[in-house]
Design a protein around this motif. Structure first.
Motif, PDB file in Angstrom:
ATOM      1  N   ILE A  20      -2.010 -33.212   2.015  1.00 27.97           N
ATOM      2  CA  ILE A  20      -3.074 -32.376   2.581  1.00 27.97           C
ATOM      3  C   ILE A  20      -4.264 -32.308   1.628  1.00 27.97           C
ATOM      4  N   ARG A  21      -3.991 -32.192   0.343  1.00 27.78           N
ATOM      5  CA  ARG A  21      -5.079 -32.149  -0.643  1.00 27.78           C
ATOM      6  C   ARG A  21      -5.810 -33.487  -0.749  1.00 27.78           C
ATOM      7  N   ARG A  22      -5.075 -34.564  -0.596  1.00 27.92           N
ATOM      8  CA  ARG A  22      -5.642 -35.893  -0.820  1.00 27.92           C
ATOM      9  C   ARG A  22      -6.600 -36.327   0.293  1.00 27.92           C
ATOM     10  N   PHE A  23      -6.311 -35.944   1.527  1.00 29.66           N
ATOM     11  CA  PHE A  23      -7.108 -36.433   2.648  1.00 29.66           C
ATOM     12  C   PHE A  23      -8.034 -35.352   3.179  1.00 29.66           C
ATOM     13  N   SER A  24      -9.313 -35.662   3.222  1.00 34.53           N
ATOM     14  CA  SER A  24     -10.274 -34.720   3.792  1.00 34.53           C
ATOM     15  C   SER A  24     -10.438 -34.967   5.287  1.00 34.53           C
ATOM     16  N   SER A  25      -9.991 -36.113   5.753  1.00 37.20           N
ATOM     17  CA  SER A  25     -10.069 -36.444   7.171  1.00 37.20           C
ATOM     18  C   SER A  25      -8.736 -36.115   7.844  1.00 37.20           C
ATOM     19  N   ILE A  53      -3.054 -37.422   9.445  1.00 37.66           N
ATOM     20  CA  ILE A  53      -2.034 -37.600  10.484  1.00 37.66           C
ATOM     21  C   ILE A  53      -1.501 -39.028  10.470  1.00 37.66           C
ATOM     22  N   ARG A  54      -2.397 -39.996  10.414  1.00 36.49           N
ATOM     23  CA  ARG A  54      -1.990 -41.405  10.452  1.00 36.49           C
ATOM     24  C   ARG A  54      -1.140 -41.765   9.229  1.00 36.49           C
TER      25      ARG A  54
END
Length: 126
Positions: A50-55, A60-61
């Motif tokens: 969750i922290r790593r992805f801003s998108s 989800i992918r």
């Protein structure tokens, strides 16, 4: 490959297999204790994602691919999924992330519900 020299000799000239088996002394051995420890001082794997992805879509992918990898590593080769991620896998990933965040944010409320307890008045209004 030649192997050890004694293999070329007759079996009677082979080295003796000396296995020492401890004798049972008749003493009663204390039962073994299984200890399970769960030390979680670092953020969980999902928190890191969750922290790593801003998108949201990338989160989800990526989670869907990780879940597929886990399932594939536990499956027989003919049952392994390949190719692009399908909607069902993305839905499973989304549900996993939602459950994880809910478990963190509503920990006390979930515990109370599982015990069959009512929510305090101040918590119920939020």
């Amino acid at each position: 490959w030649q192997g050890p020299a004694w293999l070329k000799q007759d079996e009677e000239h082979w080295p003796q297999n000396k296995v020492i088996i401890p004798q049972d002394t008749g003493e009663e051995k204390p039962p073994k204790k299984n200890v399970l420890m769960n030390c979680q001082s670092s953020p969980s794997f999902i928190d890191e994602l969750i922290r790593r992805f801003s998108s949201y879509e990338k989160l989800i992918r990526t989670t869907a691919y990780i879940l597929r990898f886990i399932k594939n590593s536990q499956s027989k080769s003919e049952e392994k999924k390949k190719g692009p991620i399908i909607i069902e896998e993305m839905t499973d990933a989304r549900d996993l992330l939602i459950r994880h965040v809910q478990d963190q944010e509503y920990l006390e409320e979930i515990k109370r519900c599982k015990k069959g307890e009512q929510m305090p008045k101040d918590k119920a209004k939020n």
